[in-house]
Design a protein around this motif. Structure first.
Motif, PDB file in Angstrom:
ATOM      1  N   GLY A  95       0.773  -1.153   0.001  1.00  9.39           N
ATOM      2  CA  GLY A  95      -0.010   0.030   0.102  1.00  9.39           C
ATOM      3  C   GLY A  95       0.760   1.231   0.109  1.00  9.39           C
ATOM      4  O   GLY A  95       0.411   2.328  -0.891  1.00  9.39           O
ATOM      5  N   ARG A  96       1.983   0.997   0.921  1.00 10.11           N
ATOM      6  CA  ARG A  96       2.818   2.346   0.828  1.00 10.11           C
ATOM      7  C   ARG A  96       3.552   2.578  -0.410  1.00 10.11           C
ATOM      8  O   ARG A  96       3.796   3.769  -0.809  1.00 10.11           O
ATOM      9  CB  ARG A  96       3.907   2.239   1.976  1.00 10.11           C
ATOM     10  CG  ARG A  96       4.636   3.567   2.113  1.00 10.11           C
ATOM     11  CD  ARG A  96       5.557   3.593   3.311  1.00 10.11           C
ATOM     12  NE  ARG A  96       6.070   4.622   3.567  1.00 10.11           N
ATOM     13  CZ  ARG A  96       5.776   5.915   3.704  1.00 10.11           C
ATOM     14  NH1 ARG A  96       4.751   6.002   4.339  1.00 10.11           N
ATOM     15  NH2 ARG A  96       6.796   6.860   3.773  1.00 10.11           N
ATOM     16  N   ALA A  97       4.104   1.545  -1.091  1.00  6.95           N
ATOM     17  CA  ALA A  97       4.471   1.582  -2.450  1.00  6.95           C
ATOM     18  C   ALA A  97       3.597   2.180  -3.472  1.00  6.95           C
ATOM     19  O   ALA A  97       3.921   3.270  -4.294  1.00  6.95           O
ATOM     20  CB  ALA A  97       5.167   0.297  -2.790  1.00  6.95           C
ATOM     21  N   LEU A  98       2.470   1.897  -3.478  1.00  2.00           N
ATOM     22  CA  LEU A  98       1.243   2.263  -4.226  1.00  2.00           C
ATOM     23  C   LEU A  98       0.889   3.655  -4.147  1.00  2.00           C
ATOM     24  O   LEU A  98       1.192   4.496  -5.000  1.00  2.00           O
ATOM     25  CB  LEU A  98       0.118   1.584  -4.126  1.00  2.00           C
ATOM     26  CG  LEU A  98      -0.324   0.165  -4.973  1.00  2.00           C
ATOM     27  CD1 LEU A  98      -1.524  -0.593  -4.543  1.00  2.00           C
ATOM     28  CD2 LEU A  98      -0.404   0.901  -6.339  1.00  2.00           C
ATOM     29  N   LEU A  99       0.884   4.121  -2.765  1.00  2.00           N
ATOM     30  CA  LEU A  99       0.736   5.470  -2.435  1.00  2.00           C
ATOM     31  C   LEU A  99       1.746   6.432  -2.876  1.00  2.00           C
ATOM     32  O   LEU A  99       1.507   7.382  -3.520  1.00  2.00           O
ATOM     33  CB  LEU A  99       0.559   5.579  -1.148  1.00  2.00           C
ATOM     34  CG  LEU A  99      -0.251   6.939  -0.492  1.00  2.00           C
ATOM     35  CD1 LEU A  99      -1.494   7.449  -1.322  1.00  2.00           C
ATOM     36  CD2 LEU A  99      -0.644   6.873   1.107  1.00  2.00           C
ATOM     37  N   GLN A 100       3.075   5.862  -2.418  1.00  3.29           N
ATOM     38  CA  GLN A 100       4.252   6.865  -2.963  1.00  3.29           C
ATOM     39  C   GLN A 100       4.309   6.757  -4.224  1.00  3.29           C
ATOM     40  O   GLN A 100       4.450   7.989  -4.979  1.00  3.29           O
ATOM     41  CB  GLN A 100       5.565   5.992  -2.596  1.00  3.29           C
ATOM     42  CG  GLN A 100       6.842   6.635  -2.864  1.00  3.29           C
ATOM     43  CD  GLN A 100       7.037   7.788  -2.171  1.00  3.29           C
ATOM     44  OE1 GLN A 100       6.810   7.927  -0.901  1.00  3.29           O
ATOM     45  NE2 GLN A 100       7.363   9.084  -2.833  1.00  3.29           N
ATOM     46  N   ALA A 101       4.019   5.963  -5.120  1.00  2.35           N
ATOM     47  CA  ALA A 101       4.025   6.107  -6.450  1.00  2.35           C
ATOM     48  C   ALA A 101       2.992   6.879  -7.252  1.00  2.35           C
ATOM     49  O   ALA A 101       3.154   7.912  -8.124  1.00  2.35           O
ATOM     50  CB  ALA A 101       3.983   4.658  -7.542  1.00  2.35           C
ATOM     51  N   LEU A 102       1.669   6.861  -6.603  1.00  2.00           N
ATOM     52  CA  LEU A 102       0.730   7.869  -6.954  1.00  2.00           C
ATOM     53  C   LEU A 102       0.941   9.512  -6.620  1.00  2.00           C
ATOM     54  O   LEU A 102       0.813  10.081  -7.314  1.00  2.00           O
ATOM     55  CB  LEU A 102      -0.427   7.528  -6.204  1.00  2.00           C
ATOM     56  CG  LEU A 102      -1.210   6.348  -6.689  1.00  2.00           C
ATOM     57  CD1 LEU A 102      -2.273   5.790  -5.711  1.00  2.00           C
ATOM     58  CD2 LEU A 102      -2.037   6.362  -8.159  1.00  2.00           C
ATOM     59  N   CYS A 103       1.609   9.422  -5.525  1.00  2.00           N
ATOM     60  CA  CYS A 103       2.007  10.792  -5.114  1.00  2.00           C
ATOM     61  C   CYS A 103       3.122  11.350  -5.964  1.00  2.00           C
ATOM     62  O   CYS A 103       3.213  12.557  -6.356  1.00  2.00           O
ATOM     63  CB  CYS A 103       2.280  10.661  -3.579  1.00  2.00           C
ATOM     64  SG  CYS A 103       0.785  10.814  -2.576  1.00  2.00           S
ATOM     65  N   THR A 104       4.371  10.482  -6.359  1.00  2.02           N
ATOM     66  CA  THR A 104       5.310  10.864  -7.101  1.00  2.02           C
ATOM     67  C   THR A 104       4.608  11.177  -8.726  1.00  2.02           C
ATOM     68  O   THR A 104       5.250  12.194  -9.197  1.00  2.02           O
ATOM     69  CB  THR A 104       6.355   9.860  -7.278  1.00  2.02           C
ATOM     70  OG1 THR A 104       6.636   9.504  -5.925  1.00  2.02           O
ATOM     71  CG2 THR A 104       7.405  10.052  -8.219  1.00  2.02           C
ATOM     72  N   ARG A 105       3.752  10.510  -9.088  1.00  2.00           N
ATOM     73  CA  ARG A 105       3.151  10.610 -10.365  1.00  2.00           C
ATOM     74  C   ARG A 105       2.496  12.229 -10.370  1.00  2.00           C
ATOM     75  O   ARG A 105       2.343  12.780 -11.402  1.00  2.00           O
ATOM     76  CB  ARG A 105       2.545   9.552 -11.092  1.00  2.00           C
ATOM     77  CG  ARG A 105       3.677   8.460 -11.402  1.00  2.00           C
ATOM     78  CD  ARG A 105       2.756   7.417 -11.503  1.00  2.00           C
ATOM     79  NE  ARG A 105       1.899   7.147 -12.693  1.00  2.00           N
ATOM     80  CZ  ARG A 105       2.236   6.599 -13.917  1.00  2.00           C
ATOM     81  NH1 ARG A 105       3.300   5.755 -14.176  1.00  2.00           N
ATOM     82  NH2 ARG A 105       1.423   6.751 -14.858  1.00  2.00           N
ATOM     83  N   ALA A 106       1.765  12.262  -9.253  1.00  4.81           N
ATOM     84  CA  ALA A 106       0.739  13.275  -9.248  1.00  4.81           C
ATOM     85  C   ALA A 106       1.676  14.649  -9.089  1.00  4.81           C
ATOM     86  O   ALA A 106       1.547  15.460  -9.746  1.00  4.81           O
ATOM     87  CB  ALA A 106      -0.171  13.105  -7.827  1.00  4.81           C
ATOM     88  N   ARG A 107       2.690  14.672  -8.222  1.00  4.69           N
ATOM     89  CA  ARG A 107       3.610  15.701  -8.474  1.00  4.69           C
ATOM     90  C   ARG A 107       4.212  15.946  -9.707  1.00  4.69           C
ATOM     91  O   ARG A 107       4.469  17.301 -10.204  1.00  4.69           O
ATOM     92  CB  ARG A 107       4.780  15.559  -7.342  1.00  4.69           C
ATOM     93  CG  ARG A 107       5.534  16.735  -6.978  1.00  4.69           C
ATOM     94  CD  ARG A 107       6.862  16.547  -5.947  1.00  4.69           C
ATOM     95  NE  ARG A 107       7.322  14.807  -5.837  1.00  4.69           N
ATOM     96  CZ  ARG A 107       7.126  14.507  -4.979  1.00  4.69           C
ATOM     97  NH1 ARG A 107       6.251  14.460  -3.714  1.00  4.69           N
ATOM     98  NH2 ARG A 107       7.478  12.973  -4.704  1.00  4.69           N
ATOM     99  N   ALA A 108       4.588  14.938 -10.191  1.00  2.00           N
ATOM    100  CA  ALA A 108       5.018  15.041 -11.760  1.00  2.00           C
ATOM    101  C   ALA A 108       4.325  15.736 -12.631  1.00  2.00           C
ATOM    102  O   ALA A 108       4.625  16.432 -13.752  1.00  2.00           O
ATOM    103  CB  ALA A 108       5.856  13.991 -12.114  1.00  2.00           C
TER     104      ALA A 108
END
Length: 159
Positions: A95-108
């Protein structure tokens, strides 16, 4: 159980449809004991329902073990929806890996804030989002609402 295959996080593809739908519905059934078909019509065709969203799928080998989406809601703001991890693989960092990836992509993509909501009685989910750095903004009608401001500098640490 130890993760016995590499975890990968990939964009949703049509071949994930049935597995992602089953994963989300299993998690909801586990939580609520019963499913309200009127609340899950978006899962019948995820690609169409979330055509403007960033939907990510966590794979352990070739098994779909998690999903989450970030839906644009207003300029600079995205909402995390449909986060789910397979029941037998919770607390392994998926879950943390998914959330991290979503936040990273959102920021990008230029988003500056992520919001989400969950049921006020879903203590594990509330603690999960708070540990990640989300703050509760308010509660309403049995739901808790969260926000996370995303750093926009290239050298900023991830939440």
């Amino acid at each position: 159980m130890i993760l016995n295959a590499p975890l990968s996080i990939v964009p949703f593809a049509p071949e994930h449809q049935n597995h992602v739908r089953a994963l989300i519905l299993a998690g909801l059934a586990e939580r609520w004991g019963v499913l309200d078909p009127a609340r899950n019509g978006d899962l019948e065709d995820i690609a169409s329902s979330y055509h403007d969203a960033d939907v990510l799928v966590a794979l352990l080998g070739d098994r779909v073990v998690g999903v989450g989406a970030c839906v644009p809601r207003s300029p600079g703001v995205g909402e995390i929806v449909r986060m789910s991890v397979a029941g037998d693989l919770r607390r392994y960092g998926i879950g943390r890996a998914l959330l991290q990836a979503l936040c990273t992509r959102a920021r990008a993509a230029g988003l500056t804030r992520i919001v989400l909501e969950t049921t006020a009685t879903w203590d594990d989910a509330i603690r999960f989002y708070q540990r990640y750095g989300f703050r509760i903004t308010h509660a309403h009608d049995g739901d808790v609402y969260f926000a996370l401001d995303l750093p926009q500098t290239s050298d900023a640490a991830s939440p």
